[in-house]
Design an enzyme around this catalytic site. Structure first.
Site, PDB file in Angstrom:
ATOM      1  N   ARG A   1       0.823  -1.218   0.000  1.00 15.83           N
ATOM      2  CA  ARG A   1       0.000   0.000   0.000  1.00 15.83           C
ATOM      3  C   ARG A   1       0.858   1.269   0.000  1.00 15.83           C
ATOM      4  O   ARG A   1       0.453   2.291   0.558  1.00 15.83           O
ATOM      5  CB  ARG A   1      -0.955   0.003   1.204  1.00 15.83           C
ATOM      6  CG  ARG A   1      -1.756  -1.287   1.375  1.00 15.83           C
ATOM      7  CD  ARG A   1      -2.690  -1.558   0.230  1.00 15.83           C
ATOM      8  NE  ARG A   1      -3.688  -0.529   0.074  1.00 15.83           N
ATOM      9  CZ  ARG A   1      -4.847  -0.503   0.686  1.00 15.83           C
ATOM     10  NH1 ARG A   1      -5.186  -1.469   1.482  1.00 15.83           N
ATOM     11  NH2 ARG A   1      -5.686   0.475   0.484  1.00 15.83           N
TER      12      ARG A   1
ATOM     13  N   ARG B   1      -2.687   6.788  -0.406  1.00 13.73           N
ATOM     14  CA  ARG B   1      -2.887   6.894   1.034  1.00 13.73           C
ATOM     15  C   ARG B   1      -2.194   8.068   1.692  1.00 13.73           C
ATOM     16  O   ARG B   1      -2.785   9.101   1.855  1.00 13.73           O
ATOM     17  CB  ARG B   1      -2.483   5.575   1.709  1.00 13.73           C
ATOM     18  CG  ARG B   1      -3.183   4.381   1.078  1.00 13.73           C
ATOM     19  CD  ARG B   1      -3.305   3.252   2.022  1.00 13.73           C
ATOM     20  NE  ARG B   1      -4.653   3.117   2.532  1.00 13.73           N
ATOM     21  CZ  ARG B   1      -4.995   2.347   3.540  1.00 13.73           C
ATOM     22  NH1 ARG B   1      -4.085   1.651   4.173  1.00 13.73           N
ATOM     23  NH2 ARG B   1      -6.234   2.269   3.924  1.00 13.73           N
TER      24      ARG B   1
ATOM     25  N   ARG C   1      -5.706  12.506  -7.223  1.00 10.85           N
ATOM     26  CA  ARG C   1      -6.954  11.755  -7.084  1.00 10.85           C
ATOM     27  C   ARG C   1      -8.156  12.665  -6.812  1.00 10.85           C
ATOM     28  O   ARG C   1      -9.292  12.184  -6.830  1.00 10.85           O
ATOM     29  CB  ARG C   1      -6.810  10.772  -5.914  1.00 10.85           C
ATOM     30  CG  ARG C   1      -6.291   9.382  -6.239  1.00 10.85           C
ATOM     31  CD  ARG C   1      -7.315   8.496  -6.944  1.00 10.85           C
ATOM     32  NE  ARG C   1      -8.656   8.608  -6.399  1.00 10.85           N
ATOM     33  CZ  ARG C   1      -9.069   8.047  -5.279  1.00 10.85           C
ATOM     34  NH1 ARG C   1      -8.270   7.290  -4.576  1.00 10.85           N
ATOM     35  NH2 ARG C   1     -10.302   8.204  -4.862  1.00 10.85           N
TER      36      ARG C   1
ATOM     37  N   ASP D   1      -6.819  -2.213  -7.489  1.00 10.99           N
ATOM     38  CA  ASP D   1      -7.401  -2.711  -6.241  1.00 10.99           C
ATOM     39  C   ASP D   1      -7.841  -4.156  -6.461  1.00 10.99           C
ATOM     40  O   ASP D   1      -8.098  -4.563  -7.603  1.00 10.99           O
ATOM     41  CB  ASP D   1      -8.599  -1.872  -5.785  1.00 10.99           C
ATOM     42  CG  ASP D   1      -8.967  -2.205  -4.338  1.00 10.99           C
ATOM     43  OD1 ASP D   1      -8.332  -1.642  -3.424  1.00 10.99           O
ATOM     44  OD2 ASP D   1      -9.829  -3.070  -4.123  1.00 10.99           O
TER      45      ASP D   1
ATOM     46  N   TYR E   1     -15.499 -10.425   0.762  1.00 10.07           N
ATOM     47  CA  TYR E   1     -16.208  -9.189   0.362  1.00 10.07           C
ATOM     48  C   TYR E   1     -17.513  -9.510  -0.359  1.00 10.07           C
ATOM     49  O   TYR E   1     -18.546  -8.873  -0.127  1.00 10.07           O
ATOM     50  CB  TYR E   1     -15.314  -8.315  -0.534  1.00 10.07           C
ATOM     51  CG  TYR E   1     -14.237  -7.578   0.242  1.00 10.07           C
ATOM     52  CD1 TYR E   1     -14.566  -6.567   1.134  1.00 10.07           C
ATOM     53  CD2 TYR E   1     -12.893  -7.896   0.093  1.00 10.07           C
ATOM     54  CE1 TYR E   1     -13.592  -5.884   1.856  1.00 10.07           C
ATOM     55  CE2 TYR E   1     -11.907  -7.221   0.805  1.00 10.07           C
ATOM     56  CZ  TYR E   1     -12.268  -6.220   1.686  1.00 10.07           C
ATOM     57  OH  TYR E   1     -11.300  -5.558   2.392  1.00 10.07           O
TER      58      TYR E   1
HETATM   59  O1  CP3 Z   1       0.350   0.423  -2.848  1.00  6.53           O
HETATM   60  C1  CP3 Z   1      -0.857   0.450  -3.126  1.00  6.53           C
HETATM   61  O2  CP3 Z   1      -1.730   0.992  -2.436  1.00  6.53           O
HETATM   62  C2  CP3 Z   1      -1.180  -0.196  -4.445  1.00  6.53           C
HETATM   63  C3  CP3 Z   1      -2.530  -0.365  -4.758  1.00  6.53           C
HETATM   64  C4  CP3 Z   1      -3.450  -1.136  -3.837  1.00  6.53           C
HETATM   65  C5  CP3 Z   1      -4.710  -0.622  -3.433  1.00  6.53           C
HETATM   66  N1  CP3 Z   1      -5.398  -1.631  -2.838  1.00  6.53           N
HETATM   67  C6  CP3 Z   1      -5.169   0.744  -3.695  1.00  6.53           C
HETATM   68  C7  CP3 Z   1      -6.183   1.306  -2.776  1.00  6.53           C
HETATM   69  C8  CP3 Z   1      -3.356  -2.449  -3.383  1.00  6.53           C
HETATM   70  C9  CP3 Z   1      -2.195  -3.409  -3.474  1.00  6.53           C
HETATM   71  C10 CP3 Z   1      -4.604  -2.742  -2.761  1.00  6.53           C
HETATM   72  C11 CP3 Z   1      -4.934  -4.078  -2.241  1.00  6.53           C
HETATM   73  C12 CP3 Z   1      -6.112  -4.227  -1.394  1.00  6.53           C
HETATM   74  N2  CP3 Z   1      -7.321  -3.629  -1.509  1.00  6.53           N
HETATM   75  C13 CP3 Z   1      -6.181  -5.167  -0.354  1.00  6.53           C
HETATM   76  C14 CP3 Z   1      -5.067  -6.092   0.037  1.00  6.53           C
HETATM   77  C15 CP3 Z   1      -4.028  -5.366   0.794  1.00  6.53           C
HETATM   78  C16 CP3 Z   1      -4.316  -5.181   2.255  1.00  6.53           C
HETATM   79  O3  CP3 Z   1      -4.342  -4.033   2.683  1.00  6.53           O
HETATM   80  O4  CP3 Z   1      -4.510  -6.182   2.957  1.00  6.53           O
HETATM   81  C17 CP3 Z   1      -7.457  -5.076   0.218  1.00  6.53           C
HETATM   82  C18 CP3 Z   1      -7.961  -5.875   1.393  1.00  6.53           C
HETATM   83  C19 CP3 Z   1      -8.180  -4.111  -0.534  1.00  6.53           C
HETATM   84  C20 CP3 Z   1      -9.584  -3.654  -0.335  1.00  6.53           C
HETATM   85  C21 CP3 Z   1      -9.593  -2.208   0.006  1.00  6.53           C
HETATM   86  N3  CP3 Z   1      -9.531  -1.215  -0.954  1.00  6.53           N
HETATM   87  C22 CP3 Z   1      -9.559  -1.610   1.275  1.00  6.53           C
HETATM   88  C23 CP3 Z   1      -9.635  -2.337   2.601  1.00  6.53           C
HETATM   89  C24 CP3 Z   1      -9.470  -0.218   1.083  1.00  6.53           C
HETATM   90  C25 CP3 Z   1      -9.301   0.861   2.135  1.00  6.53           C
HETATM   91  C26 CP3 Z   1     -10.517   1.650   2.417  1.00  6.53           C
HETATM   92  C27 CP3 Z   1     -10.102   2.933   3.113  1.00  6.53           C
HETATM   93  O5  CP3 Z   1     -10.366   4.012   2.542  1.00  6.53           O
HETATM   94  O6  CP3 Z   1      -9.519   2.864   4.206  1.00  6.53           O
HETATM   95  C28 CP3 Z   1      -9.459   0.001  -0.311  1.00  6.53           C
HETATM   96  C29 CP3 Z   1      -9.364   1.305  -0.981  1.00  6.53           C
HETATM   97  C30 CP3 Z   1      -8.034   1.583  -1.576  1.00  6.53           C
HETATM   98  N4  CP3 Z   1      -7.345   0.722  -2.384  1.00  6.53           N
HETATM   99  C31 CP3 Z   1      -7.311   2.787  -1.453  1.00  6.53           C
HETATM  100  C32 CP3 Z   1      -6.144   2.628  -2.210  1.00  6.53           C
HETATM  101  C33 CP3 Z   1      -5.050   3.634  -2.442  1.00  6.53           C
HETATM  102  C34 CP3 Z   1      -7.758   4.021  -0.675  1.00  6.53           C
HETATM  103  C35 CP3 Z   1      -8.805   4.712  -1.477  1.00  6.53           C
HETATM  104  C36 CP3 Z   1      -8.603   6.179  -1.597  1.00  6.53           C
HETATM  105  O7  CP3 Z   1      -7.460   6.667  -1.535  1.00  6.53           O
HETATM  106  O8  CP3 Z   1      -9.633   6.841  -1.836  1.00  6.53           O
END
Ligand code: CP3
Length: 367
Positions: free
Chosen positions: A48, A52, A61, A97, A172
């Protein structure tokens, strides 16, 4: 660069040619560590890392919903590159994602900020399952395009492709969103084993197809995220999940790219997760690397495992804790260690603390 079979970077062992440009990253510290070859320093990247906590991420974004941003190749390229530029990490992880392939096959899914993926109509019956059709490469042209742009730009820095593992995706789909106890998921797994097996088998096919698209486009390693599988006991994992995860690893085994497998709270599952077919097993912070190595067994690399929360402590503490991880890996006498956090970067983390940690890992592990 020509794609000849004499070039080990250009063809897989069954003769299937892969994009020759992947060769540029072949000798990177990250891919060398994946192959357990000597490295100039321990490679480091962060789960991640893209998005973030980065102000430049929040800026690009702004106003674009998460899943839509994953479908814009130029934006995906920019966000994937941001942490590489800023932190000097040894690998990029593709910005996407785990629910992108579900969306691509027509599942009504949205990512709600601060919540995570939300599914409009959860899958709870054989009839619901019919909505989960196979993924074709034509469903995700934006993935192929974004990876093409990225590998050109990344040069010698490897790109990690990724997908969600069948259990985590199923949780999910069955719960309809994030879940603490996975009660509906487990109710199906225990109570309707045939439906469950059919669901995770379909997800294995979707995940395999999604990973293949990324590899064919030029990703030089893949990580299978089974983030929530730590909620299972080993026997249940072996019976009800491992066959589907193994199917995914088998499906991409024909490609010459390292395969990483990671989950949270998986101390009791590490051996089985390695047996499912990974080359490298990701370890969270609850299990010291020497114990993880015993559980995983010889011949596989380890990735991890600094507690992400340590990043909120003073720099000296971060460095002392990072040193402990490096020392534990060094004591194993292997090059097959990739430094990472035990889970992902947290949104409130100071980006400078991450940059300092990368510099420290490089310096403290220089051979
Ligand atoms: O380095 C990276 O962030 C690369 C891209 C990446 C994202 N999601 C982008 C993202 C990766 C590798 C993921 C994987 C992912 N997504 C997982 C497995 C990794 C882990 O953390 O265990 C899981 C469980 C998800 C599902 C998911 N998507 C979650 C739990 C969330 C967070 C919700 C939140 O806002 O707290 C997301 C959203 C998400 N995916 C964001 C990003 C950058 C945040 C969304 C935003 O910035 O608006």
């Amino acid at each position: 660069m020509s794609e000849t079979t004499a070039d080990p970077t250009a063809a897989t062992h069954d003769g299937r040619t892969t994009p020759a440009r992947r060769g540029a990253a072949y000798d990177s510290a990250f891919l060398r560590a994946c192959r357990n070859e000597p490295v100039p320093h321990t490679p480091v990247w962060f789960m991640r890392q893209a998005g973030r906590s980065l102000p430049e991420y929040l800026k690009v974004r702004d106003g674009i919903p998460m899943l839509e941003s994953c479908m814009r190749p130029e934006l995906v390229k920019e966000i994937t590159l941001q942490p590489v530029r800023r932190h000097k990490v040894d690998a990029a992880i593709f910005f996407s994602d785990i629910v992108v392939p579900l969306k691509a096959v027509g599942i009504d899914v949205d990512i709600k900020p601060g919540v995570g993926p939300v599914i409009a109509d959860p899958i709870r019956s054989f009839e619901d399952l019919r909505r989960l059709r196979p993924l074709e490469p034509d469903d995700v042209p934006y993935i192929t395009e974004a990876i093409g742009l990225l590998v050109d730009e990344l040069g010698g820095t490897p790109l990690i492709g990724f997908a969600g593992a069948p259990y985590t995706l199923a949780s999910y789909l069955v719960e309809g969103g994030p879940s603490k106890n996975h009660e509906n998921t487990k109710a199906m797994m225990y109570g309707q084993p045939e439906l469950w097996a059919a669901l995770v088998d379909r997800l294995a096919d979707i995940t395999s197809a999604f990973l293949k698209v990324q590899i064919e486009a030029g990703a030089s390693a893949v990580q299978l995220f089974d983030s929530w599988v730590g909620s299972l006991a080993p026997d249940d994992y072996r019976r009800s999940v491992m066959p589907a995860s193994t199917k995914v690893f088998d499906a991409v085994a024909e490609y010459d790219v390292p395969k990483i497998h990671f989950g949270v709270g998986t101390g009791e599952l590490l051996g089985l997760m390695g047996q499912a077919g990974a080359d490298i097993v990701g370890v969270d912070w609850r299990v010291p690397l020497n114990v993880a190595a015993e559980r995983v067994g010889p011949g596989k690399g380890l990735q991890g495992n600094l507690d992400p929360a340590v990043l909120f402590a003073p720099t000296e503490v971060v460095e002392a804790k990072a040193r402990e991880v490096l020392d534990a890996a060094r004591a194993l006498g292997t090059s097959g260690h990739i430094f990472n956090l035990g889970h992902g970067v947290l949104p409130s983390m100071d980006p400078d603390a991450l940059s300092r940690l990368v510099a420290y890992v490089h310096e403290a592990s220089a051979r």
